[in-house]
Each structure stands twice: as structure tokens, then as C-alpha cells.
Design an enzyme around this catalytic site. Structure first.
Site, PDB file in Angstrom:
ATOM      1  N   ASP A  98     -45.722 -63.624 -14.041  1.00  0.00           N
ATOM      2  CA  ASP A  98     -44.333 -63.440 -13.651  1.00  0.00           C
ATOM      3  C   ASP A  98     -44.138 -62.006 -13.164  1.00  0.00           C
ATOM      4  OD1 ASP A  98     -41.551 -64.362 -13.556  1.00  0.00           O
ATOM      5  OD2 ASP A  98     -42.176 -65.719 -15.160  1.00  0.00           O
ATOM      6  N   ASP A 199     -39.468 -63.320 -10.063  1.00  0.00           N
ATOM      7  CA  ASP A 199     -38.166 -63.572 -10.654  1.00  0.00           C
ATOM      8  C   ASP A 199     -37.043 -63.079  -9.740  1.00  0.00           C
ATOM      9  OD1 ASP A 199     -36.737 -64.359 -13.174  1.00  0.00           O
ATOM     10  OD2 ASP A 199     -36.099 -62.267 -13.109  1.00  0.00           O
ATOM     11  N   GLU A 256     -38.582 -67.042  -6.855  1.00  0.00           N
ATOM     12  CA  GLU A 256     -37.375 -67.672  -7.392  1.00  0.00           C
ATOM     13  C   GLU A 256     -36.191 -67.138  -6.604  1.00  0.00           C
ATOM     14  OE1 GLU A 256     -35.016 -68.145 -11.635  1.00  0.00           O
ATOM     15  OE2 GLU A 256     -35.786 -66.193 -11.038  1.00  0.00           O
ATOM     16  N   HIS A 329     -38.086 -73.006 -17.750  1.00  0.00           N
ATOM     17  CA  HIS A 329     -37.556 -72.366 -18.959  1.00  0.00           C
ATOM     18  C   HIS A 329     -36.066 -72.084 -18.883  1.00  0.00           C
ATOM     19  CE1 HIS A 329     -38.209 -69.123 -16.142  1.00  0.00           C
ATOM     20  NE2 HIS A 329     -37.448 -68.328 -16.884  1.00  0.00           N
ATOM     21  N   ASP A 330     -35.464 -72.243 -17.706  1.00  0.00           N
ATOM     22  CA  ASP A 330     -34.031 -71.994 -17.532  1.00  0.00           C
ATOM     23  C   ASP A 330     -33.225 -73.282 -17.397  1.00  0.00           C
ATOM     24  OD1 ASP A 330     -34.094 -69.212 -17.651  1.00  0.00           O
ATOM     25  OD2 ASP A 330     -34.463 -69.003 -15.500  1.00  0.00           O
TER      26      ASP A 330
END
Length: 558
Positions: A98, A199, A256, A329-330
Site C-alpha cells: 500500500d 491510497d 484508489e 477493507h473499506d
């Protein structure tokens, strides 16, 4: 369109805090991941995406990084991480990390220096502004609630934080910031990683002038997203990053990008532009949002989902590349969100996997998705850990919403739904830890766990194995053209893929009803093969009554 390994791969996301605990402290760790690599290999995974394991005070579960080149103590040591990378490669898999560079932690050394004085060399590493009329520089809200600006009394200025106040935004207009980030990326790539998931990467370019957002009635703060999503220099920064760092390695990159459009995604992922390989877009994740956003619940209307995913399939058909996902995960668990996690949990989990994995793009599996893990309903708000969830509870309470109504939204949409520990077996705490888990385990682990799934040949786990193997065996699944069928049908999601003389027909029932599927095209073919189905079925493709949540895919040769 070029053929590349990352287009043909299936990615598995590990949220390390909840994956596997090796030392009994209740928190997943790197040694725990190493102990389960054989499991991922047996599933058929090509690439592991590891959510942040960097040094962090953990205000936002590791997405607030205080040192990009150290490992968080709870997860282990750099030696543990190096062992993980070695073992991932020994298993014939790849590892992507990440990259969180829109913001750092407020405990990062850069920010500590930045706060010291206005003339500090690191002051301009972050976005500082004087107040306006005795208030914040703009009326923007933080994505985690409240204002996006935090006041610093010592300097009488505010710093921008689009997320938690402990996550100050970096100033990408400062070339030294960019240079330091590129050096850090190179450091990890030299260690041998295989790419980055980036991210909120389309937030990094902020506007030249900061203006107020449009205030909705009754709200104190407004969205500033139109000013910082896909900002003025974003393509310039990504092309510079590619030229300085990424182009020197054979790596996979996925950005993302909340608020990205298909038109923008083509620019970001066009191979000729040298930016990124693919993006995560969120349009389909908002289709069950009411007019007041994520916490305002409404049922999914299937034609909306078909229309949206089809739009993205077609927009990136010849230029760019799609990522395919329903979980991360979100997001809440897809079987609870888009399927039926009660009487048809197994069938609907397999159906959702079919509709996604047969599309064009790179599929992403989130830990536990492959065994049909479900949403959680904790009895008490005290059992929730997610900062966004806790903030929204207090915000909606202050607006006068009753407790029960807020909890219904949290049950449906809290990020903790996806963060409950991985359910490995039926032993205490689902085999995740011998200690007290950092977040409570879903009590349904006695029935839903990896050990049980592996034992039963007809399980969700083995269905995923088969889907992954089919992608490796059939180019049409990776590279074939896409066309939606039955566009307006309220229950059936069907589409066809074509490559050379082959046609793939995918038929998925999103309901507990038994609708009739009729092939609307006069297809001529000399052979038909059932590739996969979640019920016993025959080779009849012309007209068939579908069972609840039935899914099947046929390969036709002409």
C-alpha cells in the site's frame, strides 16, 4: 491491447491486523501471514496486496504512517517482512504494498518539523493556511467527519486533513516532497516488491486557490471534493512518478480513486500515457446509497448495477484496464450487501463471484470473501473500532437521529464489517488468535470457516478456486470483448464475452425468485461447454428457469 501478467492475475487483499495472529496478542502480524501462504497458493492467488504495515500510531489502522521505511511493532520487524517477501516469491506469488502518500501521520518527522515554525524547511511539506473571518480557511468537511482543517495555536494557522486530524495532507506542489516520496518508493522496489496499490492517489493535487464548497441545508461543513479530486496537476504528478520510479521496474500499479469517471480512468490507465495500470473506482459502491450518502440506506436496484459495470467495461474496452471488486477493507461484506447471507449465503456468494470474475479486468478478492464471510452486528457501539463509524454515530446522534436507526446504518455499512478477524476454523476465536482479538470475531465462525470450506468439495472456497483456474485456462475471460444482455431485467445479470470464434455466456440471478432466462441472440455454435455453475445443471442455454441466486457460465464454439 498488450498482454501482461497483471491483467491475467487474481489479487488477494490482506488486512494484516485481522488476518492471522502468530504471537497471541490479538493482532494479526507478518509471521501469521507467512503461516497461511500455502492457503493462498492453494486458492490459486497470483498477487497479494498487503494493506499498510508501516510504523504508525494507528489512528486509522495503519493508513496514518509515521515512518514509511519501518514496520509497525505490532506486525513484527523488517526481518519478518523480508521473510514474508521471500516466502511469497518462493510460493510463486507476487507482493504489492500500500502506498499512502496523500497524507502522513501527524507523528511523522516531517510534520513534527513542519509544526515547529513557519520558516522551518519542512513547513511547506504540508498545506498550511491562515484562517478566514475568524474561522477555517474553507468550509470543507473531512471524509471522517467534522472540519477538514485543524487549528495550530502556536502559528495561528490551520493545516488541511481530508481524513483524520492525525492525517495531515502532504503538499505535492513542493518538488522536495515529491522527490522524497519517489526515493521512498524506489527503496521498497529495490527490496523486491512487485508494485503498489495507491491510497486515494487522485487526491494528491490540491487547487491553486482554496474555495468554499456548496453547503447543504442544515450542515455545518461542505464537500470540497470537486476542488481536490482529480486536481489540476494530477496527471503531471503521476507521469513524473512513472518516469522517475515505476518505469524502471516490471510492476503492477492500481490507484484508489474516489470520484473518478470512466473518461478520466482512460487517461489514468492508457498505456501510452505512462501513468497507472488500473484504478479502483467507487461508482458501483454508491448504488445502494440514498440521497444523503453512504449511511442513508436504500436497496440495490439491479439494472443500476448492470448499467454501471457495463459502462466501465465498455469505456476501458480497448484503452486502459479495469479492476474488479465487490469487497475490500473499506466496504461491507458483499454477500450481506448484494446477496442473501441467510438461507442462500452459499449460492449468492458463488453467484457474486461468478458475475465479477467472468468480466474483463483484474479481479480482487478480499480476505474471507472466498469463504463467504458476512457482516457483523455488534450489540454495543463500544465493540466497534473504526474511526469513521464512531464519528458518524456521534454526528447523526447530534442531528437527532434515534439510536436504532443509526445502528441499522452501521450494521449495513460500517468498515468494521470487513475487519472482523479471518475465520480459520471452529476453535476459540476462529483460530485467529490465542489471545483477545483486537476486534470481536463474528460468532458465525462455528459454521463459516476456512477449515470447513476446504473439506467440502462443493464449498465457496472451491468455487473460487475453479473460477481462478478458469481465468488461467481461457484467454476469453481475460481479454474477450463484453456485451450486456437483458439490460432492463430486474433480477437477471447476463452478459456475453467474445474472442475470435469463442463466445462466453454468463447468467446470474440476483434474487430468490425463479425468473426465466431466454437467450435474446440467435447464436450459432457447434459446441457448448458448461464452465461453472452453482447448481447442478444441463447444457440448455436457450430458455431456462433459474433457481434462486443461480449462476452459470457457458463457453460456445462456432
Amino acid at each position: 491491447m498488450s498482454k501482461t501478467w497483471w491483467k491475467e492475475s487474481v489479487v488477494y487483499q490482506i488486512y494484516p491486523r485481522s488476518f492471522m495472529d502468530s504471537n497471541g496478542d490479538g493482532i494479526g502480524d507478518l509471521q501469521g501471514i507467512i503461516s497461511k501462504l500455502h492457503y493462498l497458493k492453494s486458492l490459486g492467488i497470483d498477487v497479494i496486496w498487503l494493506s499498510p504495515v508501516y510504523k504508525s500510531p494507528n489512528d486509522d489502522n495503519g493508513y496514518d504512517i509515521s515512518d514509511y521505511q519501518q514496520i509497525m511493532d505490532e506486525f513484527g520487524t523488517m526481518a519478518d517482512w523480508e521473510k514474508l517477501l521471500e516466502e511469497v516469491h518462493n510460493h510463486g506469488m507476487k507482493l504489492i504494498m500500500d502506498l499512502v502518500v496523500n497524507h502522513t501521520s501527524d507523528e511523522h518527522q516531517w510534520f513534527i518539523e513542519s509544526k515547529k515554525a513557519k520558516d522551518n524547511q519542512y513547513r511547506d511539506y504540508y498545506i498550511w493556511r491562515p484562517g478566514k473571518n475568524g474561522k477555517e480557511p474553507t468550509n470543507w468537511y473531512s471524509n471522517f467527519g467534522g472540519s477538514a482543517w485543524q487549528y495550530d495555536e502556536a502559528s495561528d494557522e490551520y493545516y488541511l486533513h481530508l481524513f483524520s486530524k492525525k492525517q495531515p495532507d502532504l503538499n505535492w506542489q513542493n518538488p522536495q516532497v515529491r522527490s522524497d516520496i519517489y526515493k521512498m518508493m524506489t527503496w521498497w522496489l529495490e527490496k523486491g516488491i512487485d508494485g503498489f496499490r495507491m491510497d486515494v492517489i487522485n487526491f494528491i493535487s490540491k487547487p491553486e486557490i482554496f474555495e468554499d464548497g456548496e453547503l447543504k441545508q442544515g450542515k455545518q461543513y461542505a464537500s470540497g471534493s470537486k476542488y481536490y479530486r482529480n486536481g489540476p496537476h494530477i496527471h503531471e504528478y503521476l507521469q513524473e512518478m512513472n518516469k522517475t520510479v515505476l518505469t524502471k521496474y516490471d510492476v503492477m500499479t492500481v490507484g484508489e480513486m474516489p470520484g473518478v469517471t470512466p473518461e478520466l480512468a482512460r487517461l489514468y490507465t492508457d498505456e501510452a500515457r505512462n501513468e497507472l495500470n488500473m484504478v479502483f473506482q467507487f461508482e458501483h459502491m454508491g448504488l445502494d446509497n440514498g440521497p444523503n450518502g453512504k449511511w442513508d440506506l436504500k436497496p440495490l436496484y439491479l439494472p443500476d448495477l448492470k448499467e454501471n459495470l457495463t459502462k466501465w467495461q465498455q469505456a476501458l474496452d480497448t484503452t486502459g484496464w479495469n479492476s474488479l471488486y465487490f469487497n475490500n477493507h473499506d466496504q461491507p461484506r458483499s454477500v450481506s450487501r448484494f446477496g442473501n447471507d441467510k438461507e442462500y449465503r452459499e449460492k449468492s456468494a458463488k453467484m457474486l463471484a461468478t458475475v465479477l470474475h467472468m468480466m474483463k479486468g483484474t479481479p480482487f478478492i478480499y480476505q474471507g470473501e472466498e469463504i463467504g464471510m458476512t457482516n457483523i452486528q455488534f450489540d454495543s457501539l463500544d465493540d466497534y473500532r473504526d474511526i469513521e463509524t464512531l464519528n458518524i454515530y456521534h454526528e447523526l446522534s447530534e442531528e437527532g437521529l434515534p439510536h436504532e436507526e443509526i445502528m441499522e446504518s452501521i450494521y449495513a455499512k460500517s468498515r468494521d464489517n470487513s475487519r472482523t478477524p479471518m475465520q480459520w476454523d471452529s476453535s476459540e476465536n476462529a483460530g485467529f488468535t490465542t489471545g483477545t482479538p483486537w476486534l470481536k470475531v463474528n460468532p458465525n465462525y462455528l459454521e463459516i470457516n476456512a477449515e470447513t470450506e476446504i473439506k467440502h468439495s462443493d464449498s465457496i472456497f472451491h468455487y473460487y478456486r475453479k473460477l481462478i483456474q478458469l481465468r488461467k485456462n481461457h484467454d476469453i475471460i481475460v481479454y474477450g470483448d463484453y456485451e450486456l444482455l437483458l439490460r432492463d431485467h430486474p433480477e437477471i445479470f447476463a452478459y456475453k464475452r467474445t474472442l475470435n470464434n469463442d463466445t462466453l455466456i454468463v447468467i446470474c440471478n440476483f434474487s430468490n425468485q425463479e425468473p426465466i432466462f431466454e437467450l435474446p441472440l440467435d447464436l450459432t455454435f457447434h459446441s457448448i461447454e458448461l464452465l461453472i455453475s452453482n447448481y447442478p445443471t444441463d447444457n440448455n442455454i436457450q430458455t431456462t428457469q433459474l433457481k434462486p441466486y443461480e449462476a452459470k457460465a457457458f463457453l460456445l464454439k462456432s
